[in-house]
Design a protein around this motif. Structure first.
Motif, short mmCIF file in Angstrom:
data_model
loop_
_atom_site.label_atom_id
_atom_site.label_comp_id
_atom_site.label_asym_id
_atom_site.label_seq_id
_atom_site.Cartn_x
_atom_site.Cartn_y
_atom_site.Cartn_z
N PRO A 187 28.17 14.06 -9.39
CA PRO A 187 27.96 13.16 -10.54
C PRO A 187 28.41 11.94 -10.40
CG PRO A 187 29.45 14.69 -11.04
CD PRO A 187 29.19 15.11 -9.70
N LEU A 188 27.72 11.00 -10.91
CA LEU A 188 28.48 9.69 -11.08
C LEU A 188 29.19 9.76 -12.32
CD1 LEU A 188 25.14 7.18 -11.02
CD2 LEU A 188 27.28 6.97 -9.32
N PRO A 189 30.34 8.98 -12.21
CA PRO A 189 31.14 8.89 -13.40
C PRO A 189 30.36 8.43 -14.66
CG PRO A 189 31.99 7.41 -11.64
CD PRO A 189 30.69 7.79 -11.22
N GLY A 190 30.71 9.10 -15.99
CA GLY A 190 30.23 9.09 -17.03
C GLY A 190 29.80 10.57 -17.56
N PRO A 191 28.84 10.47 -18.46
CA PRO A 191 28.28 11.70 -19.09
C PRO A 191 27.62 12.33 -18.12
CG PRO A 191 28.04 9.88 -20.66
CD PRO A 191 28.56 9.36 -19.41
N CYS A 192 27.86 13.83 -17.79
CA CYS A 192 27.04 14.47 -16.95
C CYS A 192 27.23 15.93 -17.34
CB CYS A 192 27.07 14.31 -15.46
SG CYS A 192 26.16 15.15 -14.43
N LEU A 193 26.21 16.65 -17.72
CA LEU A 193 26.20 17.89 -18.05
C LEU A 193 26.16 18.88 -17.04
CD1 LEU A 193 24.14 18.10 -21.49
CD2 LEU A 193 26.65 18.17 -21.32
N GLU A 194 27.09 19.90 -16.73
CA GLU A 194 26.91 20.75 -15.49
C GLU A 194 25.75 21.43 -15.01
OE1 GLU A 194 29.17 24.79 -14.41
OE2 GLU A 194 30.39 23.35 -15.23
N LEU A 195 25.04 21.85 -16.39
CA LEU A 195 23.75 22.33 -16.00
C LEU A 195 22.80 21.40 -15.28
CD1 LEU A 195 22.04 25.20 -16.04
CD2 LEU A 195 21.08 24.29 -18.10
N ASP A 196 22.76 20.18 -15.87
CA ASP A 196 21.64 19.35 -15.30
C ASP A 196 22.18 19.19 -13.85
OD1 ASP A 196 19.87 18.01 -16.86
OD2 ASP A 196 21.07 16.65 -17.74
N LEU A 197 23.26 19.14 -13.26
CA LEU A 197 23.64 18.76 -11.73
C LEU A 197 23.27 19.95 -11.10
CD1 LEU A 197 25.24 16.74 -10.00
CD2 LEU A 197 27.25 18.16 -10.56
N LEU A 198 23.62 21.36 -11.75
CA LEU A 198 23.19 22.56 -10.93
C LEU A 198 21.89 22.52 -10.74
CD1 LEU A 198 25.74 25.12 -12.87
CD2 LEU A 198 25.79 24.27 -10.57
N VAL A 199 21.18 22.43 -11.77
CA VAL A 199 19.65 22.51 -11.52
C VAL A 199 18.88 21.57 -10.62
CG1 VAL A 199 17.35 22.47 -12.82
CG2 VAL A 199 19.15 23.51 -14.08
N THR A 200 19.25 20.20 -10.61
CA THR A 200 19.11 19.32 -9.53
C THR A 200 19.59 19.72 -8.17
OG1 THR A 200 19.46 17.61 -10.93
CG2 THR A 200 19.25 17.00 -8.88
N GLY A 201 20.47 20.37 -8.00
CA GLY A 201 21.02 20.82 -6.91
C GLY A 201 20.24 21.90 -6.28
N LEU A 202 19.83 22.80 -7.18
CA LEU A 202 18.88 23.92 -6.87
C LEU A 202 17.66 23.61 -6.30
CD1 LEU A 202 18.70 27.04 -6.70
CD2 LEU A 202 17.91 27.08 -9.14
N LEU A 203 16.94 22.67 -7.24
CA LEU A 203 15.79 22.20 -7.06
C LEU A 203 15.63 21.18 -5.65
CD1 LEU A 203 14.14 21.84 -10.45
CD2 LEU A 203 14.11 23.81 -9.08
N LEU A 204 16.78 20.37 -5.57
CA LEU A 204 16.73 19.36 -4.40
C LEU A 204 16.88 20.19 -3.00
CD1 LEU A 204 16.72 16.38 -4.00
CD2 LEU A 204 19.25 16.69 -3.97
N ALA A 205 17.26 21.17 -2.88
CA ALA A 205 17.22 22.10 -1.70
C ALA A 205 15.99 22.48 -1.26
CB ALA A 205 18.17 23.42 -1.70
N SER A 206 15.84 22.73 0.15
CA SER A 206 14.53 22.91 0.69
C SER A 206 14.81 23.67 1.94
CB SER A 206 13.77 21.85 0.99
OG SER A 206 14.11 21.13 2.12
N ASP A 207 13.84 23.93 2.68
CA ASP A 207 13.96 24.81 3.86
C ASP A 207 14.64 23.82 5.12
OD1 ASP A 207 12.58 27.00 2.85
OD2 ASP A 207 10.54 26.60 3.84
N GLU A 208 14.65 22.87 4.81
CA GLU A 208 15.33 21.72 5.83
C GLU A 208 16.45 21.25 5.21
OE1 GLU A 208 12.06 20.93 4.48
OE2 GLU A 208 10.90 21.95 5.95
#
Length: 310
Positions: A192-213
């Motif tokens: 996360p960048l410095p500043g407001p960031c909710l953990e779930l937003d980050l977790l979901v982005t990490g999960l969906l950003l992943a792929s087979d590659e």
């Protein structure tokens, strides 16, 4: 179609495949080549094929999409919002009518959360996961409810309901992130960048950003920006992605450009911050992936393939 300057073999191939060079697309649509490239690079609206030498070739479907984009722009829709409209239209065109079923699932999720019924919520998650792909599970069902509860916490009881759903989803997403830890062609650090960031937003982005590659490793809220070079030196990722759904604060863009020069891997920006910072970071070492998860994945693949302009 004027294909002056192309060999006869290439002309025949283009005619057979109904592919058109950018100058011809510009002529028939009235959109200049600079704008077409910007729509591709900044917003992921059009994705032409490329020749071995990197020249863009557009299909008739691409041309139809360009005309649709022009129609939405004439209605006053911001270009940054057109992509999601086109994507929804494509889903409907293929007979995937999501609105009714996702609204029904959302209502069931709200009811389970309202009752603080963990068993019902767990069962609903499994049902939705069996019926929809991973992206839709979160973007069309669970995250809209989560966002609505977060926005309405002034009403009595909603803060507790939001915390209940937030805890449930963080547990589910974290488990899936753990299961996805297998070797990939590329490894990305997501922080996360410095500043407001909710953990779930980050977790979901990490999960969906992943792929087979692409495999994703998370650095959680509280990560010190100035220590990222040290982290990257030890973990040796193929890219560092910084995420935020808030606009960049004053001076942060310059800090990111300085940070990029000190990292031993490329630096990329994702989330709503990337949309707002696109123009200010153009030509810098920091590449912007956008805010929509499908576009993030596509642009990340393009970046690793050397096809994404910064």
């Amino acid at each position: 179609m004027n294909k002056q300057g192309l060999s006869s073999d290439i002309q025949a191939s283009l005619q057979e495949q109904d592919l058109f060079p950018i100058r011809e697309v510009s002529r028939v649509t009235g959109v200049n080549a600079v704008t077409l490239r910007a729509w591709e690079r900044r917003y992921g609206l059009i994705q032409p094929t490329r020749t071995d030498s990197g020249h863009r070739l557009y299909s008739q479907a691409d041309i139809d999409d360009i005309r649709r984009i022009l129609g939405w722009l004439e209605r006053g829709v911001a270009v940054s919002k057109v992509g999601s409209i086109l994507a929804r239209g494509q889903k409907l065109a293929h007979g995937v009518v999501l609105a009714d079923c996702t609204a029904g699932w959302q209502a069931q999720v709200r009811e389970a959360v309202h009752r603080f019924d963990a068993v019902a919520l767990d069962s609903l998650f499994d049902q939705v996961f069996a019926a929809l792909n991973l992206d839709l599970v979160f973007t069309e069902v669970f995250m809209p409810v989560w966002h609505d509860l977060a926005a309405g916490q002034g009403a009595f009881g909603l803060a507790s309901e939001w915390l209940f759903l937030d805890q449930f989803l963080r547990g589910r997403v974290f488990t899936r992130l753990q299961l996805a830890r297998v070797p990939r062609s590329h490894t990305v650090l997501l922080a996360p960048l410095p500043g407001p960031c909710l953990e779930l937003d980050l977790l979901v982005t990490g999960l969906l950003l992943a792929s087979d590659e692409v495999g994703v490793q998370l650095l959680m809220p509280g990560q010190v920006l100035d220590e990222l070079p040290l982290v990257c030196e030890r973990l040796r990722p193929d890219a560092m992605v910084l995420f935020s759904n808030h606009p960049l604060s004053d001076g942060l863009g310059k800090r990111l450009m300085r940070l990029a020069t000190g990292l031993q891997c490329p630096l990329l920006l994702a989330g709503e911050a990337a949309e707002g910072a696109q123009d200010g970071l153009a030509g810098s070492p920091v590449a912007c992936l956008g805010a929509e998860i499908e576009r993030m994945r596509r642009r990340l693949r393009q970046y690793f393939a050397g096809q994404l302009d910064t």
